[in-house]
Scaffold this active site. Structure first.
Site, PDB file in Angstrom:
ATOM      1  N   ILE A   1      14.838  10.076  -3.537  1.00 51.36           N
ATOM      2  CA  ILE A   1      13.411   9.909  -3.259  1.00 51.36           C
ATOM      3  C   ILE A   1      12.705   9.708  -4.596  1.00 51.36           C
ATOM      4  O   ILE A   1      12.652  10.604  -5.436  1.00 51.36           O
ATOM      5  CB  ILE A   1      12.853  11.147  -2.508  1.00 51.36           C
ATOM      6  N   LEU A   2      12.201   8.506  -4.823  1.00 43.67           N
ATOM      7  CA  LEU A   2      11.653   8.156  -6.132  1.00 43.67           C
ATOM      8  C   LEU A   2      10.335   8.869  -6.405  1.00 43.67           C
ATOM      9  O   LEU A   2      10.036   9.225  -7.536  1.00 43.67           O
ATOM     10  CB  LEU A   2      11.447   6.637  -6.215  1.00 43.67           C
TER      11      LEU A   2
ATOM     12  N   GLY B   1      12.803  -2.996   0.078  1.00 43.35           N
ATOM     13  CA  GLY B   1      11.922  -3.141  -1.082  1.00 43.35           C
ATOM     14  C   GLY B   1      12.245  -2.186  -2.209  1.00 43.35           C
ATOM     15  O   GLY B   1      12.601  -2.608  -3.322  1.00 43.35           O
TER      16      GLY B   1
ATOM     17  N   GLN C   1       4.666   7.529   3.424  1.00 38.15           N
ATOM     18  CA  GLN C   1       5.389   6.541   4.221  1.00 38.15           C
ATOM     19  C   GLN C   1       5.884   7.166   5.522  1.00 38.15           C
ATOM     20  O   GLN C   1       5.746   6.590   6.593  1.00 38.15           O
ATOM     21  CB  GLN C   1       6.628   6.064   3.442  1.00 38.15           C
TER      22      GLN C   1
ATOM     23  N   GLY D   1      10.734   3.134   4.618  1.00 37.06           N
ATOM     24  CA  GLY D   1       9.615   2.473   5.298  1.00 37.06           C
ATOM     25  C   GLY D   1       9.820   2.363   6.792  1.00 37.06           C
ATOM     26  O   GLY D   1       8.921   2.654   7.578  1.00 37.06           O
ATOM     27  N   GLU D   2      10.974   1.933   7.196  1.00 31.83           N
ATOM     28  CA  GLU D   2      11.216   1.690   8.621  1.00 31.83           C
ATOM     29  C   GLU D   2      11.589   2.972   9.360  1.00 31.83           C
ATOM     30  O   GLU D   2      11.124   3.217  10.462  1.00 31.83           O
ATOM     31  CB  GLU D   2      12.348   0.664   8.802  1.00 31.83           C
TER      32      GLU D   2
ATOM     33  N   GLY E   1       0.842  -1.187   0.000  1.00 35.50           N
ATOM     34  CA  GLY E   1       0.000   0.000   0.000  1.00 35.50           C
ATOM     35  C   GLY E   1       0.875   1.233   0.000  1.00 35.50           C
ATOM     36  O   GLY E   1       0.417   2.366  -0.020  1.00 35.50           O
TER      37      GLY E   1
ATOM     38  N   THR F   1       4.456   9.527  -2.401  1.00 37.31           N
ATOM     39  CA  THR F   1       4.348   8.250  -1.684  1.00 37.31           C
ATOM     40  C   THR F   1       5.368   8.215  -0.543  1.00 37.31           C
ATOM     41  O   THR F   1       5.102   7.627   0.509  1.00 37.31           O
ATOM     42  CB  THR F   1       4.553   7.053  -2.635  1.00 37.31           C
TER      43      THR F   1
END
Ligand SMILES: Cc1cc2nc3c(=O)[nH]c(=O)nc-3n(C[C@H](O)[C@H](O)[C@H](O)COP(=O)(O)OP(=O)(O)OC[C@H]3O[C@@H](n4cnc5c(N)ncnc54)[C@H](O)[C@@H]3O)c2cc1C
Ligand code: SF4
Lengths: 711, 327
Positions: free
Chosen positions: A600-601, A505, A609, A675-676, A463, A605
């Protein structure tokens, strides 16, 4: 030269956003299957002992029941197949309260639920059950895992004796639960000897190999389908019994079976974040130069398997300090196995370390930012490797400016706004940046003069936007507009890839897709047999060479040089809290996370996150706690009425800033993972702000109003 | 959930007729509590009687005050202009409870009848005298942080969770009830909910099969000096640790009468009678507020995990008094 048309780095909307909000995206339970049967699990009501008898007579007679499965009739499974948490119905032994002891398969979910309540179980209870953490923590054990052995640098903790200034405090964090929006669920469909498992999985290939091994099948006999996942936070990283039990049920009743855990069952089915007692000892000179750092953690784990989140990780690398000790002691308990939980070890560990740093700064009458900068390590103190890059100081400095840190009152309890006390807090965080082996397949087709691409990779999207960033990567890598790219992810039939775990990821998947784009372009160039002054894109080549269809697959791994460096994401978190001085109710009115995470892609998003991590951090700091009743070993907080995730009113204004950072050492694309790290340091920043507001140092989370009452 | 029969009552007498035919029947209003309890197997009615069609959802002025239909929604009640103007404490209390979605479904009658949130009551594997009389009370020596500090018995230490009811208690409301024979009786709010004593299975003085038709609010003259303060573990969507509804009838700076009720502290809305008596005819000063709060909390008997409620109760009372005074 930078191509300004590049879509990587642009904050575009999720490509599957419309699918999701219109309900067209299929999550595990959405897969239709003809003749579906429904399984409902039933669970033990003791924490330790043995099932003496299971009486299913009444349940079997209940309307719609097809079969009841218990350890007495379940097939033999391989309990060492790689699933987490046991509970595979392989015997009468009970090792935690709420262990699955059977399931009812019926024509409808409601019928299965009703019948499950009619099963009568007799137990022989083991009175030596280990369920009282407070008692057990008085005599913890040495951990078995080598990675948890005592780590001593210099004179270790003994150097504390000579320190001019000292902090020695204990910090407590409770059990937390992941509770993704989508509870764990599986649909199992057998086709001959093979089984398809529709199941939210953070690691597609990991779920496949674990399910296959447990079912005594070959990996190619199991297919995992998981294109959309409603969150996981680690609980869908390793897989749990429910995945395989669904396959077992489907095999036994010879029909497709759906098994969805209820929210309540989520408390004791799919892991948890363990409770910890962390003792931090800091020694420093009067000028604020750290001389000693000891981080000693006591955590519980399961009785049959050892896993704990490593709380000492941040303390290994955050500060320059000649003498240090990182140690772990464990308390095996009759509770479900703890598991990876967002920012594993770092979120809880940073709470202890970064609060202690704040306590030290206060004692030294130093600004907490200045104290941190003063102890900034030039290279990784844990292994002497140079940093690939380190952004802690930048995060602190840019954050302080943006947040208005200068408005912080150095003396706690002196900043008022009406009947509320205001406080500012800061804390840092970090998380390793790694790339894991992944492969990707690209198929190009030319239709009516336009090139279309299909990108295939067994990646997972929690997600978080994986689909979108990979489509962006492919669009740039191939020179094809985003609208002509089809992403296929979340299926073990696709080229194998790493998982959406441990912040690997984005870097693993995006580099795999990027490499595949490079490879297909190379191959098209070779096929054309021509020389070009400017390297053409795959898109150009397909058109100019009139190639109808072309396909390639490639595998990627981390650059060999990456090993020689220490590569991490870093952040600085700034919190402003407002606390009612009479009732003790805390509100986080402003929160700013500044993150250095390489490339940062997609800022949109990425922001989601980070603020998602921040919100869980607010929960960790203020509201979330799972309480085990030490008499029974069950959770006394067993629903969302008792387990409080933050509500909108708890969350004020959130801002996420990213440091403009180019670090191509950890991987070719310079992606470090977000993410973390989004949750690391958050709870500490809030606890420090609470101290700044009230002068009360709350060292036990969550900081509920009772802990802040005037005394 | 066990299988059940579902009937829709078209009027009051049909509802009462249906419920008397079945010993294990239950009314359904908004369903936000009874359905949860059924899913958890705490309530196991074999017949559900839907009250949704009953003409009991009006909110209207009467000679003596206002009448709230039992089936009027919590949202509608809280936002009704008459309630906002003349009974702001009720409006605030309702809005401090649950979430917008739940309040949209929740009825006034159902709100009074909602059952305790004691987590052992909800867990059918735990001993609980309220759920299974005689089985014991798991909370007594268990995790009782949310539980009572006033009026509990050795049978049950649960608290009654409604916010709305705390305001209704301070407002001296009356609950109108219809019996099977169609006759009505009126129960003063302070007598509606009961202390657990030896019968914790009984939350209130309603008999099985009686139907709440309305809640009657008498006129009051403390609308401009009233408050509802709720302290909870998060800023919305959590039950009260402690809450206070307060209203002062003032003459200058003198409190003629104080109306004070507390939530989160007992098996029923806890009228703070000691504080009320102390504040009567006293000056509305901070010093008196502290004394009144101390006095009220002095008889509290905390359990192992909720000693904090004494101090929290004091602070919340004081805070509520200050806010009520300011108006
Ligand atoms: C997640 C959650 C959070 C909540 N938080 C709060 C909170 O913070 N504060 C708060 O005050 N409340 C809270 N609530 C409770 C909510 O206010 C109640 O569930 C609601 O008011 C019940 O009303 P209902 O109409 O849905 O009742 P129902 O569920 O329909 O009925 C409840 C009971 O009342 C009986 N009943 C209903 N109408 C009548 C009648 N006319 N006569 C006789 N008996 C009747 C039913 O038979 C049933 O036993 C929360 C609920 C949930 C689910
Ligand atoms: S406090 Fe009351 S409701 Fe809770 S377990 Fe005890 S008897 Fe049951």
């Amino acid at each position: 030269m930078e191509n300004t048309n590049k879509i990587i780095g642009k904050g575009i909307d999720r490509i599957d956003g419309i699918m999701k909000i219109t309900g067209k995206a299929s999550y595990a339970t959405d897969y239709p299957a003809k003749n579906m049967a429904y399984a409902v699990l039933f669970k033990s009501t003791i924490a330790s002992g043995k099932i003496v008898q299971i009486n299913t007579t009444d349940a079997e007679k209940s309307p719609g029941v097809i079969q009841i499965i218990t350890h007495e009739n379940a097939p033999k499974l391989n309990i060492k197949g790689g699933l987490r948490g046991g509970a595979l119905l392989q015997g009468p032994e009970i090792i935690f309260h709420g262990q699955h002891i059977g399931m009812v398969v019926a024509e409808t979910f409601e019928q299965a639920t009703a019948a499950a309540h009619l099963v009568q179980v007799k137990y022989q209870q083991d009175k030596t059950e280990k369920i009282d953490f407070d008692e057990l923590a008085k005599n913890p054990e040495m951990p078995k895992g080598k990675e948890l052995a005592d780590l001593v640098r210099g004179a270790g903790k003994s150097a504390l004796a000579q320190a001019e200034v000292k902090i020695e405090e204990e910090y407590e964090t409770p059990i937390e639960h992941h509770h993704p929006m989508e509870p764990h669920a599986t649909v199992a469909v057998w086709e001959g000897e093979n089984v398809i498992l529709y199941n939210g999985s953070q690691i597609i290939n990991g779920a496949q190999t674990a399910a296959a091994a447990t079912l005594n099948l070959k990996p190619e006999q199991v297919r995992i389908v998981s294109p959309y996942i409603g969150g996981g936070f680690g609980s869908k990283g390793g897989q749990w019994a429910n995945l395989v039990l669904t396959a077992v049920a489907a095999q036994m009743v010879k029909r497709p079976v759906k098994l969805a855990l209820t929210r309540q069952q989520m408390f004791n089915s799919v892991g948890l974040r363990q409770r910890n007692i962390q003792k931090i000892s800091l020694g420093a000179t009067k000028e604020g130069v750290l001389t000693t750092l000891a981080h000693e953690t006591i955590s519980h784990t399961a009785v049959d398997f050892e896993y704990i989140e490593p709380c000492g990780d941040c303390s290994k690398i955050m500060y320059e300090v000649p003498n240090s000790l990182i140690s772990y002691r464990v308390v095996p308990m009759n509770l479900i196995l703890p598991t990876y939980t967002r920012g594993p070890g770092k979120s809880t560990g940073s709470f202890a370390l970064e609060c202690a740093m704040d306590e030290l700064a206060h004692q030294l009458k130093m600004d907490p930012i200045a104290l941190r900068i003063k102890n900034e390590p030039k290279k990784d103190p844990s292994n002497g490797k140079p940093w690939s890059s380190r952004t802690t100081v930048k995060c602190l400095e840019e954050g302080a400016k943006a947040f208005g840190w200068e408005k912080r009152k150095a003396i706690p309890g002196t900043h008022f706004s009406g009947e509320n006390l205001i406080g500012y807090g800061v804390a840092c965080g970090t998380y390793p940046a790694r790339q894991r082996d992944s492969s990707a397949n690209i198929k190009l087709t030319l239709k009516n003069g336009q090139v279309y691409a299909t990108v295939e990779i067994a990646a997972s999207d929690l997600g978080t936007g994986t689909n979108t960033i990979l489509a962006q990567t492919a669009a740039d890598g191939l020179g094809i507009p985003l609208s002509r790219i089809t992403m296929k992810i979340g299926d073990s039939d696709l080229p194998p890839a790493a998982g959406s775990v441990g912040s690997v990821g984005a870097s693993s998947f995006a580099n795999a897709v990027n490499d595949a784009c490079g490879k297909i372009t190379d191959e098209l160039l070779a096929k054309s047999g021509k020389q070009f002054f400017v390297r053409p894109t795959a898109n150009d080549l397909m058109i100019s060479e009139k190639i109808a269809a072309f396909e390639t697959q490639s595998s990627s791994k981390a650059p060999a040089e990456a090993e020689q460096y220490s590569a991490h994401s870093f952040n600085a978190n700034f919190a402003e809290v407002s606390i009612n001085k009479l009732t003790g109710m805390v509100k986080v009115t402003r929160f700013l996370a500044v993150t250095g995470a390489g490339k940062i892609l997609n800022p949109k998003t990425a922001r989601s996150q980070i603020i998602g991590g921040n919100i869980w951090g607010i929960g960790m700091a203020l509201t979330e706690e799972s309480v085990v009743d030490p008499r029974y070993g069950n959770f006394a907080t067993r629903s969302f009425a008792d387990y409080h995730v933050p509500a909108n009113l708890d969350v004020g204004q959130l801002d996420a800033m990213f440091i403009n950072e180019v670090d191509l050492i950890p991987n070719k694309m310079g992606v470090k993972g977000i993410g973390e790290v989004g949750i690391v340091g958050v709870a500490a920043a809030i606890a420090n702000a609470v101290f700044n507001a009230t002068g009360k140092r709350i060292r036990s989370l969550p900081i509920t109003p009772d802990k802040l009452l005037p005394s | 959930m066990i299988p059940f029969k579902f009937s829709i009552a078209k009027n009051q007498s049909e509802a009462l007729g249906l419920i008397h035919q079945h010993q294990h029947a239950a009314f359904l209003a908004g369903g936000t509590n009874i359905l949860d309890l059924m899913k958890e197997h705490v309530a196991q009615p074999t017949e559900i009687i839907d009250l949704g069609r009953l003409p009991l959802s009006t909110i209207k002025s009467t000679n003596t005050g206002i009448s709230l239909g039992a089936l009027a929604k919590n949202t509608e009640t809280a936002n009704h202009p008459l309630i906002r103007k003349d009974y702001p404490v009720l409006s605030k209390a309702i809005l401090a409870g649950a979430s917008a979605q739940i309040r949209n479904m929740a009825s006034n009658g159902g709100n009074l009848m909602q059952r305790t949130r004691c987590s052992y009551f909800y867990d059918i594997n735990m001993p609980c005298n309220k759920r299974v009389p005689g089985s014991g009370c798991a909370a007594m020596k268990g995790f009782n942080r949310m539980h009572a500090i006033f009026g509990w018995s050795d049978q049950c230490v649960a608290v009654y969770p409604s916010d709305m009811a705390i305001a209704l208690s301070a407002l001296n409301a009356n609950v109108k009830v219809m019996q099977q024979n169609g006759s009505e009786r009126s129960i003063p709010f302070t007598d509606f909910h009961v202390l657990p004593k030896d019968h914790p299975e009984k939350d209130n003085s309603l008999n099985h099969g009686e139907l709440i038709t309305s809640i009657e609010l008498p006129k009051n003259n403390f609308a401009s000096h009233s408050s509802y303060i709720k302290v909870r573990d998060r800023n919305s969507y959590a039950f009260a640790l402690v809450s206070v509804a307060a209203g002062f009838e003032l003459e200058g700076n003198t409190i003629k009468t104080a109306h004070i009720a507390m939530g989160g502290v007992a098996h029923k809305p806890w009228r703070a009678l000691k504080a009320e008596a102390f504040l009567k005819d006293k000056a509305a000063t901070f010093a008196n507020f502290i004394k009144a709060a101390d006095l009220e909390m002095s008889s509290a008997k905390p359990l192992s995990h909720n000693k904090f409620k004494i101090e929290m109760g004091k602070q919340t009372l004081i805070h509520a008094f200050e806010v009520a005074l300011k108006g």
